[in-house]
Design a protein around this motif. Sequence first.
Motif, PDB file in Angstrom:
ATOM      1  N   VAL A 118       0.872  -1.173   0.000  1.00 21.80           N
ATOM      2  CA  VAL A 118       0.000   0.000   0.000  1.00 21.80           C
ATOM      3  C   VAL A 118       0.907   1.220   0.000  1.00 21.80           C
ATOM      4  O   VAL A 118       1.852   1.304   0.793  1.00 21.80           O
ATOM      5  N   HIS A 119       0.649   2.156  -0.906  1.00 19.90           N
ATOM      6  CA  HIS A 119       1.395   3.411  -0.961  1.00 19.90           C
ATOM      7  C   HIS A 119       0.397   4.553  -0.768  1.00 19.90           C
ATOM      8  O   HIS A 119      -0.688   4.523  -1.327  1.00 19.90           O
ATOM      9  N   ASP A 120       0.779   5.537   0.019  1.00 18.35           N
ATOM     10  CA  ASP A 120      -0.120   6.680   0.174  1.00 18.35           C
ATOM     11  C   ASP A 120       0.550   7.968  -0.298  1.00 18.35           C
ATOM     12  O   ASP A 120       1.733   7.981  -0.657  1.00 18.35           O
ATOM     13  N   LYS A 121      -0.216   9.047  -0.300  1.00 17.42           N
ATOM     14  CA  LYS A 121       0.258  10.315  -0.851  1.00 17.42           C
ATOM     15  C   LYS A 121       1.403  10.928  -0.050  1.00 17.42           C
ATOM     16  O   LYS A 121       2.110  11.802  -0.528  1.00 17.42           O
ATOM     17  N   ASN A 122       1.585  10.457   1.186  1.00 14.80           N
ATOM     18  CA  ASN A 122       2.657  10.983   2.023  1.00 14.80           C
ATOM     19  C   ASN A 122       3.966  10.217   1.855  1.00 14.80           C
ATOM     20  O   ASN A 122       4.959  10.515   2.513  1.00 14.80           O
ATOM     21  N   GLY A 123       3.959   9.214   0.987  1.00 10.25           N
ATOM     22  CA  GLY A 123       5.174   8.447   0.748  1.00 10.25           C
ATOM     23  C   GLY A 123       5.327   7.225   1.621  1.00 10.25           C
ATOM     24  O   GLY A 123       6.328   6.514   1.531  1.00 10.25           O
ATOM     25  N   LEU A 124       4.359   6.953   2.486  1.00 12.80           N
ATOM     26  CA  LEU A 124       4.413   5.749   3.308  1.00 12.80           C
ATOM     27  C   LEU A 124       4.196   4.513   2.446  1.00 12.80           C
ATOM     28  O   LEU A 124       3.293   4.475   1.609  1.00 12.80           O
ATOM     29  N   CYS A 125       5.015   3.500   2.666  1.00 16.02           N
ATOM     30  CA  CYS A 125       4.880   2.238   1.939  1.00 16.02           C
ATOM     31  C   CYS A 125       4.793   1.111   2.949  1.00 16.02           C
ATOM     32  O   CYS A 125       5.684   0.943   3.785  1.00 16.02           O
ATOM     33  N   SER A 126       3.707   0.356   2.913  1.00 21.01           N
ATOM     34  CA  SER A 126       3.568  -0.804   3.783  1.00 21.01           C
ATOM     35  C   SER A 126       3.477  -2.061   2.924  1.00 21.01           C
ATOM     36  O   SER A 126       2.949  -2.023   1.810  1.00 21.01           O
ATOM     37  N   ILE A 127       4.006  -3.154   3.442  1.00 21.09           N
ATOM     38  CA  ILE A 127       4.030  -4.417   2.703  1.00 21.09           C
ATOM     39  C   ILE A 127       3.481  -5.521   3.579  1.00 21.09           C
ATOM     40  O   ILE A 127       3.911  -5.699   4.727  1.00 21.09           O
ATOM     41  N   LEU A 128       2.528  -6.277   3.045  1.00 23.41           N
ATOM     42  CA  LEU A 128       1.982  -7.446   3.724  1.00 23.41           C
ATOM     43  C   LEU A 128       2.393  -8.689   2.947  1.00 23.41           C
ATOM     44  O   LEU A 128       2.233  -8.737   1.721  1.00 23.41           O
ATOM     45  N   SER A 129       2.917  -9.673   3.657  1.00 19.29           N
ATOM     46  CA  SER A 129       3.309 -10.937   3.034  1.00 19.29           C
ATOM     47  C   SER A 129       2.673 -12.083   3.796  1.00 19.29           C
ATOM     48  O   SER A 129       2.612 -12.063   5.034  1.00 19.29           O
ATOM     49  N   VAL A 130       2.178 -13.068   3.070  1.00 21.29           N
ATOM     50  CA  VAL A 130       1.681 -14.300   3.685  1.00 21.29           C
ATOM     51  C   VAL A 130       2.446 -15.451   3.056  1.00 21.29           C
ATOM     52  O   VAL A 130       2.771 -15.416   1.865  1.00 21.29           O
ATOM     53  N   ALA A 131       2.744 -16.468   3.848  1.00 23.56           N
ATOM     54  CA  ALA A 131       3.565 -17.563   3.325  1.00 23.56           C
ATOM     55  C   ALA A 131       3.279 -18.856   4.074  1.00 23.56           C
ATOM     56  O   ALA A 131       2.701 -18.855   5.170  1.00 23.56           O
ATOM     57  N   ARG A 132       3.722 -19.961   3.465  1.00 15.78           N
ATOM     58  CA  ARG A 132       3.594 -21.267   4.108  1.00 15.78           C
ATOM     59  C   ARG A 132       4.696 -22.201   3.612  1.00 15.78           C
ATOM     60  O   ARG A 132       5.388 -21.896   2.642  1.00 15.78           O
ATOM     61  N   THR A 133       4.808 -23.317   4.270  1.00 17.11           N
ATOM     62  CA  THR A 133       5.873 -24.263   3.965  1.00 17.11           C
ATOM     63  C   THR A 133       5.496 -25.203   2.827  1.00 17.11           C
ATOM     64  O   THR A 133       6.349 -25.550   1.995  1.00 17.11           O
ATOM     65  N   HIS A 134       4.231 -25.626   2.781  1.00 12.03           N
ATOM     66  CA  HIS A 134       3.807 -26.623   1.798  1.00 12.03           C
ATOM     67  C   HIS A 134       2.698 -26.087   0.891  1.00 12.03           C
ATOM     68  O   HIS A 134       1.974 -25.159   1.256  1.00 12.03           O
TER      69      HIS A 134
END
Length: 236
Positions: A118-134
């Motif tokens: 997610v990027h906003d007009k103030n330059g903040l960048c957030s990243i969400l990651s989901v993961a698993r082994t199998h």
Amino acid sequence: MKVWKESQLTQLSCAQKIETAYEISLNLVKNMGFNFCAFSITSPTTGTHRHKIILNNYPSEWNTKYQNEHYDTVDPILAHCCGSEVPILWQEECYSKTPRLWQAQKNQGLHYGWSQSVHDKNGLCSILSVARTHCPITAYELYKNLGYAMFINRHLHGIIAKDLPASSLKPPTTSLSCREIEVLKYSAVGKTACEIAIILCVSESTVRFHIKNAIHKLGVNNKIAAVIRAAKAGVI
């Protein structure tokens, strides 16, 4: 299934503290079939006042290794998310230039996942990651769960953003030229120098020239690091 999703989404929407919201998000992600959930957000400010928050349930050994090996400067998933809000699956071809990172990641059980930002007009960048082994992530599964992941990411992003002082949200000035910024934007979504040259109707050597200048101006050592630095600074 519908009941627990609705219940957890309601809980999440009411949560106003990042720690509580993350724990609810982690439970929601686990019910979606994933072992791991990571969230990070970085403000565009530089120097000692930069704000960076990282929450994840990755193995502690992996978090330490990622930091000690400075993988953030070569991580292609991070580079993509810093330049684009399009979700990206963790696939071997994404790590073609960083096979050591890919292997180290798999050794920690982080085999299959996706990330989105997610990027906003103030330059903040957030990243969400989901993961698993199998089990690889299918296109249908990605489509089915994408909306939930977007809701989680935006809600966590909003909680952090509202608590940051206004002064920390002002993107710094940069000396990058318009063409250098343009080249970095295309690089962030995985375009090669040859492909960028075709898009911009210039020579490949010209593209490499702009990349080299951007790397020098941003004070980094390679193209991926330049993309990440520019994105964190709110330039791209």
